[in-house]
Design a protein around this motif. Structure first.
Motif, PDB file in Angstrom:
ATOM      1  N   GLN A   1       0.846  -1.196   0.000  1.00  6.60           N
ATOM      2  CA  GLN A   1       0.000   0.000   0.000  1.00  6.60           C
ATOM      3  C   GLN A   1       0.880   1.246   0.000  1.00  6.60           C
ATOM      4  O   GLN A   1       1.789   1.375   0.823  1.00  6.60           O
ATOM      5  CB  GLN A   1      -0.959   0.053   1.180  1.00  6.60           C
ATOM      6  N   ILE A   2       0.614   2.150  -0.947  1.00  7.28           N
ATOM      7  CA  ILE A   2       1.397   3.361  -1.083  1.00  7.28           C
ATOM      8  C   ILE A   2       0.486   4.574  -0.996  1.00  7.28           C
ATOM      9  O   ILE A   2      -0.724   4.464  -1.160  1.00  7.28           O
ATOM     10  CB  ILE A   2       2.201   3.371  -2.405  1.00  7.28           C
TER      11      ILE A   2
ATOM     12  N   ALA B   1       5.966   3.035  -7.549  1.00  7.00           N
ATOM     13  CA  ALA B   1       5.251   1.845  -8.003  1.00  7.00           C
ATOM     14  C   ALA B   1       6.193   0.925  -8.782  1.00  7.00           C
ATOM     15  O   ALA B   1       6.157  -0.310  -8.619  1.00  7.00           O
ATOM     16  CB  ALA B   1       4.053   2.235  -8.854  1.00  7.00           C
TER      17      ALA B   1
ATOM     18  N   CYS C   1       8.360  -0.913  -6.333  1.00  5.61           N
ATOM     19  CA  CYS C   1       7.624  -1.988  -5.652  1.00  5.61           C
ATOM     20  C   CYS C   1       7.450  -3.198  -6.560  1.00  5.61           C
ATOM     21  O   CYS C   1       7.504  -4.348  -6.112  1.00  5.61           O
ATOM     22  CB  CYS C   1       6.266  -1.471  -5.184  1.00  5.61           C
TER      23      CYS C   1
ATOM     24  N   ILE D   1      -0.492  -3.336  -6.163  1.00  7.92           N
ATOM     25  CA  ILE D   1      -0.312  -2.014  -5.561  1.00  7.92           C
ATOM     26  C   ILE D   1      -1.671  -1.478  -5.149  1.00  7.92           C
ATOM     27  O   ILE D   1      -2.620  -1.491  -5.936  1.00  7.92           O
ATOM     28  CB  ILE D   1       0.335  -1.032  -6.559  1.00  7.92           C
TER      29      ILE D   1
ATOM     30  N   ALA E   1       0.411   4.856 -11.099  1.00  8.19           N
ATOM     31  CA  ALA E   1       0.728   3.572 -10.478  1.00  8.19           C
ATOM     32  C   ALA E   1       0.571   2.417 -11.461  1.00  8.19           C
ATOM     33  O   ALA E   1       1.302   1.421 -11.407  1.00  8.19           O
ATOM     34  CB  ALA E   1      -0.155   3.354  -9.260  1.00  8.19           C
TER      35      ALA E   1
ATOM     36  N   VAL F   1      -3.712  -2.568  -9.857  1.00 13.05           N
ATOM     37  CA  VAL F   1      -3.840  -1.436  -8.942  1.00 13.05           C
ATOM     38  C   VAL F   1      -5.217  -1.431  -8.307  1.00 13.05           C
ATOM     39  O   VAL F   1      -6.241  -1.576  -8.989  1.00 13.05           O
ATOM     40  CB  VAL F   1      -3.586  -0.104  -9.679  1.00 13.05           C
TER      41      VAL F   1
END
Length: 351
Positions: free
Chosen positions: A73-74, A86, A89, A97, A130, A137
């Motif tokens: 989680q961003i 992203a 990650c 994401i 993202a 996403v």
């Protein structure tokens, strides 16, 4: 894009992202107790990472190969930073994401979190950024910022972005967790999803106690896909179990949780599992909780050199395990005066 989201059971259960809680240590504790279908990390700030690197996220991306599917989680409001983070990650091997668009904390709403409810253009740009990483996403958000009736326009905007999953904490930012979750809106939200983005999975969050409670909500609201449990794990670390009976004081009722095969492995294929619930009596709930706490202590020691988190941060977890048995309050008070994991072990294993 097809992804792990398309192969989950219905309903699927998710351990909610919780700051300073759902790190690599606690995720493994929950997995040991009773694993959800999907794990989320703590939330990490994209802009912080872009400008300060890994030191800005303080171990939040530490993971192991046995945590699948694991969604990172961003959060943030700068699309360029979201795109870079992203991509990072994705290289680390996360399965998806999730963008935090619901955190009400003052530190988060300066440049993201629930603030994006009032900045739909920025929210859309963040999602688009993202997606360039190539991972599915999803978004976790709230009904609105100030008023409940903001939900239709806000969720409609998000649903138009072709998300893999949309998780809705059924309160507004202003409501925090001070009022009951608005379950009365679930059916209307499902209808909106079906109109705009029937391919997007819909998950609810807020006041869900355990798997049985989640399954009741799933049965009562056709079209729902997922259940996310957050604070419920503090009242019951075994909350993802499917058919276990343990006394629970907080909610004034019994809670249930998982079936196991005779060899001790967990029943995971709930699609083919018997519909009739099998309740397994608890022989010694105290010892089961103490055993889980010992496991938590061992993991804390193992990952401490990597996470570099003070021993004091461990104390917030004691209330999860030291509860619902005679002498729990007194033992918990003693534990709050300990200075290291060895002192904790000595106390809990002598009681």
């Amino acid at each position: 894009m097809t992804s792990f989201w398309d192969n989950l059971p219905q309903p699927f259960f998710i351990l909610a992202p919780m700051e300073a809680v759902t790190d690599v240590v606690f995720r493994h504790v929950v997995k040991k107790a009773a694993a959800p279908d999907v794990f989320f990390t703590e939330f990490s700030n994209a802009t912080g990472w872009v400008y300060a690197g890994d030191r800005a996220i303080a171990g939040r991306l530490v993971k192991t190969d046995d945590e699948h599917p694991l969604v990172v989680q961003i959060w943030g409001g700068e699309p360029g930073d979201m795109e870079q983070f992203a991509a990072h990650c994705a290289k680390l091997g996360f399965d998806g994401i999730d963008i935090n668009m619901g955190c009400p904390a003052k530190s988060a709403i300066k440049s993201g979190g629930a603030a994006l409810i009032r900045q739909p253009d920025v929210a859309v740009a963040a999602i688009t950024a993202a997606k360039t990483a190539g991972l599915p996403v999803s978004v976790k958000t709230r009904l609105g910022y100030t008023y409940v009736d903001e939900w239709r326009e806000w969720l409609g905007t998000l649903l138009a972005q072709d998300l893999a999953n949309l998780t809705i904490h059924l309160r507004t930012k202003k409501e925090m967790s001070k009022v009951p979750a608005h379950y009365e809106l679930i059916d209307n939200i499902i209808k909106l999803r079906d109109e705009i983005a029937p391919q997007t999975l819909l998950t609810i969050n807020g006041d869900i106690r355990n798997r049985v409670h989640g399954e009741e909500l799933f049965a009562a609201h056709p079209g729902l896909n997922g259940i996310m449990i957050g604070r419920g794990v503090f009242s019951d670390p075994f909350c993802f179990r499917a058919s276990r009976v343990v006394p629970q004081k907080k909610f004034g009722q019994l809670y249930v949780g998982p079936e196991f095969f005779s060899d001790g492995t967990r029943e995971t294929n709930r699609k083919s599992a018997p519909t009739e619930e099998t309740k397994i009596p608890v022989v010694d709930h105290k010892q089961e909780l103490i055993k889980l706490l010992n496991y938590h202590l061992d993991l804390f020691d193992r990952y401490q050199p990597t996470l570099d988190r003070p021993f004091e941060t461990l104390k917030r977890f004691f209330k999860i395990y030291i509860r619902d048995f005679d002498g729990a309050k007194e033992l918990r008070e003693q534990l709050m005066n300990t200075k290291n994991t060895d002192e904790v072990r000595q106390l809990i294993n002598s009681n």
